[in-house]
Design an enzyme around this catalytic site. Structure first.
Site, PDB file in Angstrom:
ATOM      1  N   HIS A  65       1.843   3.902   5.697  1.00  0.00           N
ATOM      2  CA  HIS A  65       1.524   3.018   5.726  1.00  0.00           C
ATOM      3  C   HIS A  65       0.692   2.693   7.204  1.00  0.00           C
ATOM      4  CE1 HIS A  65       3.456   0.065   3.028  1.00  0.00           C
ATOM      5  NE2 HIS A  65       2.625   1.120   2.095  1.00  0.00           N
ATOM      6  N   LYS A  75       3.663   0.841  16.485  1.00  0.00           N
ATOM      7  CA  LYS A  75       4.599  -0.090  15.555  1.00  0.00           C
ATOM      8  C   LYS A  75       5.668  -0.071  16.730  1.00  0.00           C
ATOM      9  CE  LYS A  75       2.893   0.096  11.464  1.00  0.00           C
ATOM     10  NZ  LYS A  75       3.215   0.112  10.147  1.00  0.00           N
ATOM     11  N   TYR A 135       9.439  -5.227  13.291  1.00  0.00           N
ATOM     12  CA  TYR A 135       8.834  -4.788  14.262  1.00  0.00           C
ATOM     13  C   TYR A 135       7.689  -5.251  14.687  1.00  0.00           C
ATOM     14  CZ  TYR A 135       6.339  -4.194   9.691  1.00  0.00           C
ATOM     15  OH  TYR A 135       5.134  -4.426   8.567  1.00  0.00           O
ATOM     16  N   ASP A 173       2.508   1.677  -3.107  1.00  0.00           N
ATOM     17  CA  ASP A 173       2.841   2.934  -2.828  1.00  0.00           C
ATOM     18  C   ASP A 173       3.183   4.313  -3.080  1.00  0.00           C
ATOM     19  OD1 ASP A 173       2.845   1.517  -0.136  1.00  0.00           O
ATOM     20  OD2 ASP A 173       5.153   1.662   0.215  1.00  0.00           O
TER      21      ASP A 173
END
Length: 187
Positions: A65, A75, A135, A173
């Site tokens: 992603h 991130k 995260y 996905d």
């Protein structure tokens, strides 16, 4: 007092960060993020949101992603329980490492983190059941800017720790495009 170690990966902009843990008979304390300490290591990212992901089954794959500008995200990924194979794919068209990936095992036991800058797709595969991931991201979630690349795109050559037919993925996905089908979002 050791605060953290920072190591570059095969793609120098992707960093492995290991915060120090200070423990005694009661347990431990760890400063997993400190803006000043990160800045001292040349990391000046302003994080705006924390995300917590839980995966029940081993072999769960999430990703790959990313968000497009102006909502592109850096991130900082860490595992609270369990272990993952964490992957960052360079999508920066002008980068000498465009299309290459870095894969790192992150685990609660090793207490390591992966810093993924803007311009990378991110995904992971759980190596243990009942895995918790936390995260930080540098931009808020924007559904209109939410994109991805197919996790098992053969052009990426990622050596995932799960067989394709055993991987547990979302339908979203499974339908992501291959790298060669993506426009150039990061010039």
């Amino acid at each position: 007092m050791t605060t953290m170690t920072v190591r570059a990966t095969e793609i120098p902009d992707v960093l492995i960060i290991t915060p120090a843990r200070h423990g005694d008979a009661r347990g431990f304390l760890s400063e997993t993020y400190n803006k000043q300490r990160f800045a001292a290591h040349g990391i000046g990212i302003d994080f705006v949101q924390d995300n917590h992901s839980f995966s029940a089954a081993q072999g769960t794959v999430r990703g790959l992603h990313f968000q497009t500008p102006p909502f592109a995200q850096a991130k900082l990924v860490r595992v609270l329980r369990g272990a993952i194979y964490d992957v960052a794919v360079d999508l920066r068209a002008s980068s000498p490492t465009f299309g290459r990936s870095v894969g790192v095992v992150l685990s609660a036991e090793d207490w390591n983190q992966l810093l993924i800058p803007v311009g990378f797709a991110h995904g992971f595969c759980t190596l243990t059941p009942d895995t918790d991931i936390l995260y930080k991201v540098s931009q808020h979630y924007s559904p209109e800017h939410d994109k991805g690349v197919l996790w098992n795109d053969p052009d990426l050559g990622i050596d995932w720790p799960v067989e394709e037919d055993a991987a547990i993925l979302s339908e979203k996905d499974r339908r992501l495009p291959r790298l060669r089908e993506l426009p150039s979002y990061f010039d």
